[in-house]
Write a protein that holds these residues in place. Sequence first.
Motif, PDB file in Angstrom:
ATOM      1  N   TYR A 138      14.755 -15.210  10.774  1.00  0.00           N
ATOM      2  CA  TYR A 138      15.916 -14.365  10.463  1.00  0.00           C
ATOM      3  C   TYR A 138      16.466 -14.818   9.117  1.00  0.00           C
ATOM      4  O   TYR A 138      16.148 -15.907   8.635  1.00  0.00           O
ATOM      5  CB  TYR A 138      16.980 -14.465  11.564  1.00  0.00           C
ATOM      6  CG  TYR A 138      17.628 -15.819  11.600  1.00  0.00           C
ATOM      7  CD1 TYR A 138      16.960 -16.917  12.123  1.00  0.00           C
ATOM      8  CD2 TYR A 138      18.902 -16.028  11.054  1.00  0.00           C
ATOM      9  CE1 TYR A 138      17.525 -18.168  12.115  1.00  0.00           C
ATOM     10  CE2 TYR A 138      19.470 -17.284  11.046  1.00  0.00           C
ATOM     11  CZ  TYR A 138      18.777 -18.349  11.578  1.00  0.00           C
ATOM     12  OH  TYR A 138      19.329 -19.606  11.546  1.00  0.00           O
ATOM     13  N   GLN A 169      34.726 -17.781  17.595  1.00  0.00           N
ATOM     14  CA  GLN A 169      34.866 -17.326  18.980  1.00  0.00           C
ATOM     15  C   GLN A 169      33.808 -17.973  19.860  1.00  0.00           C
ATOM     16  O   GLN A 169      32.647 -18.061  19.485  1.00  0.00           O
ATOM     17  CB  GLN A 169      34.656 -15.817  19.062  1.00  0.00           C
ATOM     18  CG  GLN A 169      35.700 -14.986  18.382  1.00  0.00           C
ATOM     19  CD  GLN A 169      35.622 -13.517  18.781  1.00  0.00           C
ATOM     20  OE1 GLN A 169      35.103 -13.182  19.849  1.00  0.00           O
ATOM     21  NE2 GLN A 169      36.174 -12.651  17.936  1.00  0.00           N
ATOM     22  N   TRP A 171      27.686 -16.920  22.188  1.00  0.00           N
ATOM     23  CA  TRP A 171      28.524 -15.737  22.398  1.00  0.00           C
ATOM     24  C   TRP A 171      28.180 -14.602  21.445  1.00  0.00           C
ATOM     25  O   TRP A 171      28.198 -13.434  21.813  1.00  0.00           O
ATOM     26  CB  TRP A 171      29.996 -16.159  22.256  1.00  0.00           C
ATOM     27  CG  TRP A 171      31.037 -15.071  22.228  1.00  0.00           C
ATOM     28  CD1 TRP A 171      31.967 -14.863  21.255  1.00  0.00           C
ATOM     29  CD2 TRP A 171      31.295 -14.058  23.234  1.00  0.00           C
ATOM     30  NE1 TRP A 171      32.770 -13.801  21.573  1.00  0.00           N
ATOM     31  CE2 TRP A 171      32.388 -13.274  22.780  1.00  0.00           C
ATOM     32  CE3 TRP A 171      30.701 -13.739  24.450  1.00  0.00           C
ATOM     33  CZ2 TRP A 171      32.897 -12.205  23.494  1.00  0.00           C
ATOM     34  CZ3 TRP A 171      31.215 -12.661  25.169  1.00  0.00           C
ATOM     35  CH2 TRP A 171      32.298 -11.905  24.695  1.00  0.00           C
ATOM     36  N   GLU A 172      27.830 -14.937  20.219  1.00  0.00           N
ATOM     37  CA  GLU A 172      27.688 -13.889  19.201  1.00  0.00           C
ATOM     38  C   GLU A 172      26.287 -13.309  19.071  1.00  0.00           C
ATOM     39  O   GLU A 172      26.122 -12.232  18.502  1.00  0.00           O
ATOM     40  CB  GLU A 172      28.090 -14.440  17.825  1.00  0.00           C
ATOM     41  CG  GLU A 172      27.020 -15.345  17.219  1.00  0.00           C
ATOM     42  CD  GLU A 172      27.293 -15.791  15.787  1.00  0.00           C
ATOM     43  OE1 GLU A 172      28.294 -15.378  15.183  1.00  0.00           O
ATOM     44  OE2 GLU A 172      26.475 -16.593  15.291  1.00  0.00           O
ATOM     45  N   TYR A 173      25.240 -14.030  19.538  1.00  0.00           N
ATOM     46  CA  TYR A 173      23.894 -13.760  19.014  1.00  0.00           C
ATOM     47  C   TYR A 173      23.188 -12.537  19.607  1.00  0.00           C
ATOM     48  O   TYR A 173      22.129 -12.137  19.100  1.00  0.00           O
ATOM     49  CB  TYR A 173      23.018 -15.008  19.124  1.00  0.00           C
ATOM     50  CG  TYR A 173      22.223 -15.147  20.395  1.00  0.00           C
ATOM     51  CD1 TYR A 173      22.849 -15.484  21.580  1.00  0.00           C
ATOM     52  CD2 TYR A 173      20.850 -14.932  20.416  1.00  0.00           C
ATOM     53  CE1 TYR A 173      22.119 -15.617  22.741  1.00  0.00           C
ATOM     54  CE2 TYR A 173      20.122 -15.066  21.572  1.00  0.00           C
ATOM     55  CZ  TYR A 173      20.761 -15.409  22.736  1.00  0.00           C
ATOM     56  OH  TYR A 173      20.040 -15.542  23.890  1.00  0.00           O
ATOM     57  N   VAL A 174      23.759 -11.928  20.632  1.00  0.00           N
ATOM     58  CA  VAL A 174      23.132 -10.737  21.211  1.00  0.00           C
ATOM     59  C   VAL A 174      23.800  -9.480  20.644  1.00  0.00           C
ATOM     60  O   VAL A 174      25.029  -9.386  20.669  1.00  0.00           O
ATOM     61  CB  VAL A 174      23.281 -10.761  22.743  1.00  0.00           C
ATOM     62  CG1 VAL A 174      22.692  -9.493  23.339  1.00  0.00           C
ATOM     63  CG2 VAL A 174      22.594 -11.984  23.329  1.00  0.00           C
ATOM     64  N   PRO A 175      23.085  -8.496  20.137  1.00  0.00           N
ATOM     65  CA  PRO A 175      21.620  -8.425  20.042  1.00  0.00           C
ATOM     66  C   PRO A 175      21.068  -8.680  18.632  1.00  0.00           C
ATOM     67  O   PRO A 175      19.867  -8.568  18.461  1.00  0.00           O
ATOM     68  CB  PRO A 175      21.356  -6.964  20.418  1.00  0.00           C
ATOM     69  CG  PRO A 175      22.522  -6.221  19.807  1.00  0.00           C
ATOM     70  CD  PRO A 175      23.703  -7.174  19.841  1.00  0.00           C
ATOM     71  N   LEU A 176      21.905  -9.045  17.652  1.00  0.00           N
ATOM     72  CA  LEU A 176      21.392  -9.080  16.279  1.00  0.00           C
ATOM     73  C   LEU A 176      21.102 -10.480  15.744  1.00  0.00           C
ATOM     74  O   LEU A 176      20.826 -10.647  14.559  1.00  0.00           O
ATOM     75  CB  LEU A 176      22.332  -8.315  15.342  1.00  0.00           C
ATOM     76  CG  LEU A 176      22.527  -6.827  15.680  1.00  0.00           C
ATOM     77  CD1 LEU A 176      23.359  -6.127  14.617  1.00  0.00           C
ATOM     78  CD2 LEU A 176      21.193  -6.103  15.829  1.00  0.00           C
ATOM     79  N   GLY A 177      21.193 -11.504  16.611  1.00  0.00           N
ATOM     80  CA  GLY A 177      20.806 -12.847  16.191  1.00  0.00           C
ATOM     81  C   GLY A 177      21.972 -13.702  15.745  1.00  0.00           C
ATOM     82  O   GLY A 177      23.123 -13.258  15.709  1.00  0.00           O
ATOM     83  N   PRO A 178      21.692 -14.969  15.389  1.00  0.00           N
ATOM     84  CA  PRO A 178      22.741 -15.912  14.979  1.00  0.00           C
ATOM     85  C   PRO A 178      23.382 -15.455  13.673  1.00  0.00           C
ATOM     86  O   PRO A 178      22.690 -14.928  12.804  1.00  0.00           O
ATOM     87  CB  PRO A 178      21.985 -17.223  14.750  1.00  0.00           C
ATOM     88  CG  PRO A 178      20.570 -17.005  15.143  1.00  0.00           C
ATOM     89  CD  PRO A 178      20.335 -15.543  15.278  1.00  0.00           C
ATOM     90  N   PHE A 179      24.679 -15.689  13.548  1.00  0.00           N
ATOM     91  CA  PHE A 179      25.385 -15.216  12.348  1.00  0.00           C
ATOM     92  C   PHE A 179      26.358 -16.326  11.918  1.00  0.00           C
ATOM     93  O   PHE A 179      25.983 -17.221  11.170  1.00  0.00           O
ATOM     94  CB  PHE A 179      26.064 -13.893  12.686  1.00  0.00           C
ATOM     95  CG  PHE A 179      26.822 -13.214  11.579  1.00  0.00           C
ATOM     96  CD1 PHE A 179      26.395 -13.290  10.274  1.00  0.00           C
ATOM     97  CD2 PHE A 179      27.964 -12.458  11.850  1.00  0.00           C
ATOM     98  CE1 PHE A 179      27.086 -12.660   9.255  1.00  0.00           C
ATOM     99  CE2 PHE A 179      28.670 -11.812  10.842  1.00  0.00           C
ATOM    100  CZ  PHE A 179      28.236 -11.924   9.543  1.00  0.00           C
ATOM    101  N   LEU A 180      27.591 -16.323  12.447  1.00  0.00           N
ATOM    102  CA  LEU A 180      28.563 -17.335  12.038  1.00  0.00           C
ATOM    103  C   LEU A 180      28.221 -18.725  12.573  1.00  0.00           C
ATOM    104  O   LEU A 180      28.715 -19.719  12.054  1.00  0.00           O
ATOM    105  CB  LEU A 180      29.958 -16.937  12.516  1.00  0.00           C
ATOM    106  CG  LEU A 180      30.488 -15.607  11.980  1.00  0.00           C
ATOM    107  CD1 LEU A 180      31.953 -15.436  12.359  1.00  0.00           C
ATOM    108  CD2 LEU A 180      30.349 -15.534  10.475  1.00  0.00           C
ATOM    109  N   ALA A 181      27.400 -18.787  13.604  1.00  0.00           N
ATOM    110  CA  ALA A 181      27.009 -20.076  14.181  1.00  0.00           C
ATOM    111  C   ALA A 181      26.186 -20.899  13.203  1.00  0.00           C
ATOM    112  O   ALA A 181      26.022 -22.107  13.381  1.00  0.00           O
ATOM    113  CB  ALA A 181      26.192 -19.844  15.451  1.00  0.00           C
TER     114      ALA A 181
END
Lengths: 416, 416
Positions: B158, B178, B242-252
């Motif tokens: 990604y 979050q 919490w965030e990664y579904v469905p578009l993958g890791p982002f702020l993490a």
Amino acid sequence: MPETTTCWADLPADTPFGLDNLPYGVFTVRGVERDRPRVGVAVGDRVLDVGRAARAAGHPALARTLDGPDLNPLLRLGRSAWTELRGMLRDWLTDEDHRETVEPLLLARADVEMHLPFHPGDYVDFYSSEHHAANLGRILRPNDEPLKPNWKHLPVGYHGRAGTVVASGTPIVRPRGQRLPAGAGAPEFGPSARLDIEAEMGFVVGGAGTRLGEPVPVEEFRDHVFGAVLVNDWSARDIQAWEYVPLGPFLAKSFATSVGEWVVPLDALEEARTAPPERDVELLDYLRDGAEQGGPWGFDVAMEVRLNGERIAEPPFASMYWTAAQQLAHLTVNGAVVRAGDLFASGTVSGPEPHQWGSLMELTRGGREPLKLADGEERTFLADGDEVVITATAPGANGSRIGFGEVAGRIAPARR
Amino acid sequence: MPETTTCWADLPADTPFGLDNLPYGVFTVRGVERDRPRVGVAVGDRVLDVGRAARAAGHPALARTLDGPDLNPLLRLGRSAWTELRGMLRDWLTDEDHRETVEPLLLARADVEMHLPFHPGDYVDFYSSEHHAANLGRILRPNDEPLKPNWKHLPVGYHGRAGTVVASGTPIVRPRGQRLPAGAGAPEFGPSARLDIEAEMGFVVGGAGTRLGEPVPVEEFRDHVFGAVLVNDWSARDIQAWEYVPLGPFLAKSFATSVGEWVVPLDALEEARTAPPERDVELLDYLRDGAEQGGPWGFDVAMEVRLNGERIAEPPFASMYWTAAQQLAHLTVNGAVVRAGDLFASGTVSGPEPHQWGSLMELTRGGREPLKLADGEERTFLADGDEVVITATAPGANGSRIGFGEVAGRIAPARR
């Protein structure tokens, strides 16, 4: 300055590029060998060579930021410089004293070629239309809730490929990649058979940039965003379906993302500001975007998607659940840096009605119900040679319309 | 040239920075106000000011590409220029005729400060360790197959945030975001409580760049990759979950990614080349990486992770299922452009044994089994003040070891 001031040049009646708009792009003059790409502003059906105008008006330092090859130096200047330049542009174009100097710097739109207006350091794509996310959920996961549990708590997004953000008009070569045929145990390799569009609105970051660890709250949106631009986030649905678990879309999106010719300044969109849809769940503090935070930050932009000249969708940007101000606040709440030129896009804009859906995936119900076109042809996904043109307008002052120009792209056959 | 040629300078016995290595970084001299960041090469425990050496040797054009502020101009020159410069460096450092000129340009490592060696246009992170992917699958989805169906058919990856790739030593501010507390119906906002590392190896793209639509086959890996660099892809596991579904890791992931001080040229890693693990499924043609494609493209690099000085893991890069050559071929097979300075990283390097796992997520079994440290403390995830240092070495010629230096970072408390 009064909105009723008129331009000394004849502007076409109802032009989407009146004095209330003044969007920025990058141009060269056709037929001039090795002409340097530089900043232009759309005025009626002409383009102002802004750097030369600034130099003529005795602003050499400002002029240097307009010499090209992109808007990035202007973007770095920040809000107060943008406002000042906008004021000057209005002066130059309305005050007869400037006419003699400025008029020769207005070039016919037909005589110039437009280029990629800015070079993004980072490109983030959100997924902020509830209708789009729910439509895709229903198509891809019919036995599940259409929205994932996080969707109404945060603007879901991911990073795209900044290096393949391309200018409107760049041919889009059909990507090749892996896809899993229905019922097969192993993937095949070949040209995507489900090439799609995503009609989006992007926002272009400006200002001095932030420091690591420094969020941009909703309240400070205007200081960090220069303007808005049309985006077509081309998507290969077959590649996406196979690759995207668990880390998200990758090659299905990274082959090309087209952006519009013109970046419309936020200042031109004041009249278009509108409240986003009612939110059904309570927002965490950093995502509040009401009047206290300088909102509303929705924009009433009417988009139109044409396939080979025929209108196939009218996505309403006002229907987006998450606003650009919330997106930027979210994107930076973990301390991530933003830099002038960064692009973040809305995700596919889809309204509640079927004719308002911004992707073929939705318009054809996952490819099951072909679009019947006026010329007798049918489409589920894009065919080689197809041209997609997305346009948009927004309300301006005194009943005028602000135009975004277009983002266009034609599908070229896959490489062998 | 013969590997046994010796340097006229006294190099420490067993130095990881001998003539077989010569890695590139960017430095300034401590105590010199506003000193310009420029290119340096590690030689023993000193750093050679390469641009000045090139100028002294009568190569002003080459010297200009070494004047800084980063390696990007050198990266753009391409393979033949890199090889030529490497030959010159060996000449300058072994031929007594050059000693008088070059020796004054060797600065004590302690007297210089190292900076971000290159600025990536795009940053891609892969997920190429089978052991890591399976460990995470077992922790996050205990009732499922540990690997997703696509994992052995393509190198899953990604896009990360290029703008937050930072130099070794940059303090890592604990990100806020979050996360969904266990059993809760709505997320909370606050500092990440599950801050983790990912010990990785990155590869730095060089050459003139590709054109849109032009893939880089495995066979052409050496023409498009300059070298390798340590990477620590800091990860907030609670934000990610919490965030990664469905578009993958982002702020993490986007708050910071640290890269090592030194980029080790591919030429220095010839001795380290090794066959990747046996593949259990047949590869599509574009991913074949055997002898016919110039392989093998695995590298026998031994990594070490230290937490507050104590070794907590020894990830073996040789165990990676997907090689860097396959990653680059995959990344570009859809026609995506690569540009000099682009970074693509391996994903967490984890071997088959528990002491070889490259993340705390794995080392503590998802936070359930704390690591017991020698000082009596325990850790599941990182505490404020913790320092993580990742190092690596690889076999060089004649039994020598090639060093990668280190990538270091200390956790600073979250902003209020």
